[in-house]
Design an enzyme around this catalytic site. Structure first.
Site, PDB file in Angstrom:
ATOM      1  N   VAL A  55      42.918  62.685  23.317  1.00 46.04           N
ATOM      2  CA  VAL A  55      44.362  62.908  23.184  1.00 46.04           C
ATOM      3  C   VAL A  55      45.110  61.596  22.977  1.00 46.04           C
ATOM      4  O   VAL A  55      46.323  61.539  23.088  1.00 46.04           O
ATOM      5  CB  VAL A  55      44.910  63.647  24.436  1.00 46.04           C
ATOM      6  CG1 VAL A  55      44.347  65.060  24.520  1.00 46.04           C
ATOM      7  CG2 VAL A  55      44.606  62.890  25.725  1.00 46.04           C
ATOM      8  N   ASP A  56      44.345  60.523  22.674  1.00 50.17           N
ATOM      9  CA  ASP A  56      44.947  59.191  22.587  1.00 50.17           C
ATOM     10  C   ASP A  56      45.484  58.831  21.199  1.00 50.17           C
ATOM     11  O   ASP A  56      46.107  57.782  21.025  1.00 50.17           O
ATOM     12  CB  ASP A  56      43.939  58.122  23.039  1.00 50.17           C
ATOM     13  CG  ASP A  56      42.594  58.225  22.303  1.00 50.17           C
ATOM     14  OD1 ASP A  56      42.593  58.536  21.093  1.00 50.17           O
ATOM     15  OD2 ASP A  56      41.545  58.007  22.944  1.00 50.17           O
ATOM     16  N   HIS A  62      42.385  68.981  21.647  1.00 48.98           N
ATOM     17  CA  HIS A  62      43.117  69.102  22.912  1.00 48.98           C
ATOM     18  C   HIS A  62      44.546  68.572  22.825  1.00 48.98           C
ATOM     19  O   HIS A  62      45.170  68.278  23.839  1.00 48.98           O
ATOM     20  CB  HIS A  62      42.352  68.374  24.032  1.00 48.98           C
ATOM     21  CG  HIS A  62      41.014  68.982  24.318  1.00 48.98           C
ATOM     22  ND1 HIS A  62      39.990  68.294  24.912  1.00 48.98           N
ATOM     23  CD2 HIS A  62      40.533  70.225  24.072  1.00 48.98           C
ATOM     24  CE1 HIS A  62      38.933  69.089  25.031  1.00 48.98           C
ATOM     25  NE2 HIS A  62      39.233  70.261  24.514  1.00 48.98           N
TER      26      HIS A  62
END
Ligand SMILES: [Zn+2]
Length: 298
Positions: free
Chosen positions: A114-115, A130
């Protein structure tokens, strides 16, 4: 006695790399990446090399939506750790994946991370399974907005919060003293006053169905599936490996440590991702150049 893994790797690692390069030469490889790909960017993986949890379990969707106190705790910790995420840069692994995508060896990238680092490396088409921490969604009106904007609002509401000694931790997942959490002020949705949540899939929450379908389509169309830096502990990633294996699509796993997909893999590489991918990209480019020359002279 098992052979100790070195930077040069074991014989199995070397064989795995040969398999990876051969599959890349066939093009149409689908990448499924996990937290291990981002550790070289300084983003900690909450599972260690054994696949066991190193830190406290992440907050579940039920906890987050169930109480204001839980949301305050979430946002306080998240605000404390945000600068580490926002300041992180893609590493050699992300860059090699993007190079392989541009050259056509990789057809699609699915990430559990999710970065946002695949996108930062130029892979704009990466499917964020995600979601992404760079966006925030309102649970009432579903409007999404930039985390950057929320960050400015949280900073204004909680002046000096990040200067506290307990907050100034480098790992982006700081444990905060209760009094700091209790004093934290959460910002509501600007449009409707509703509850804001990072636009990521929490534990206890399902990945949206259309997104899952899209990923199945990509895996089905791929010539091979390469897992990068994931222990495949959660079903949301493991199901794609099972799907590929059932269809007879070769699976290669590059991960330092055991994974739940190991028995389904045609090859495994246990070396650091940045080094492995850089080498794979370099060799793929060489193969491409030689192939082009050969066809030119024939
Ligand atoms: Zn709203």
């Amino acid at each position: 006695m098992s052979v100790p893994a070195t930077l040069d790797g074991t014989a199995a690692d070397a064989a795995g790399l040969e398999t990876l390069v051969r599959l890349l030469a066939g093009r149409g490889v689908v990448v499924l990446s996990g937290a291990g790909l981002s550790t070289e960017s300084g983003i900690p993986d909450y599972r260690g090399a054994t696949g066991s949890r190193r830190r406290r379990p992440p907050m579940t969707y039920q906890e987050f939506t169930g109480s204001e106190a839980a949301r305050r705790r979430y946002w306080a910790r998240s605000h404390a750790g945000w600068q580490a995420i926002a300041g992180a840069e893609p590493n050699a692994g992300h860059r090699a994946v993007e190079q392989l995508r541009r050259s056509g060896h990789v057809s699609a990238v699915i990430t559990q991370n999710v970065d946002g680092l695949h996108r930062a490396a130029g892979t704009r088409t990466a499917v964020e399974l995600h979601g992404g921490l760079h966006r925030v969604v309102c649970l009432e009106c579903r409007r999404t907005s930039a985390r950057e904007e929320l960050d400015r609002r949280l900073e204004a509401l909680n002046g000096g919060f990040r200067d506290a000694d307990a907050v100034a931790r480098p790992d982006g997942d700081a444990e905060l003293p209760q009094e700091l959490v209790d004093g934290f002020r959460v910002a509501p949705c600007r449009a409707c006053g509703g509850v804001l949540k990072p636009d990521v899939v929490f534990f206890g929450e399902s990945v949206p169905e259309p997104r899952v379908r899209r990923c199945y389509e990509l895996v089905d169309a791929g010539q091979a599936l390469v897992v990068l830096g994931s222990s495949l502990t959660v079903m949301s990633g493991l199901r794609f490996v099972r799907r590929a294996a059932r269809a007879g699509t070769p699976v290669v796993i590059v991960n330092q440590g055991v994974t739940r997909g190991d028995e389904l893999a045609a090859a495994r590489i246990g070396r650091p991702l940045g080094a492995v991918l850089t080498e794979a990209a370099r060799r793929s480019a060489e193969v491409r150049t030689c192939g082009w020359r050969a066809s030119t002279y024939v």
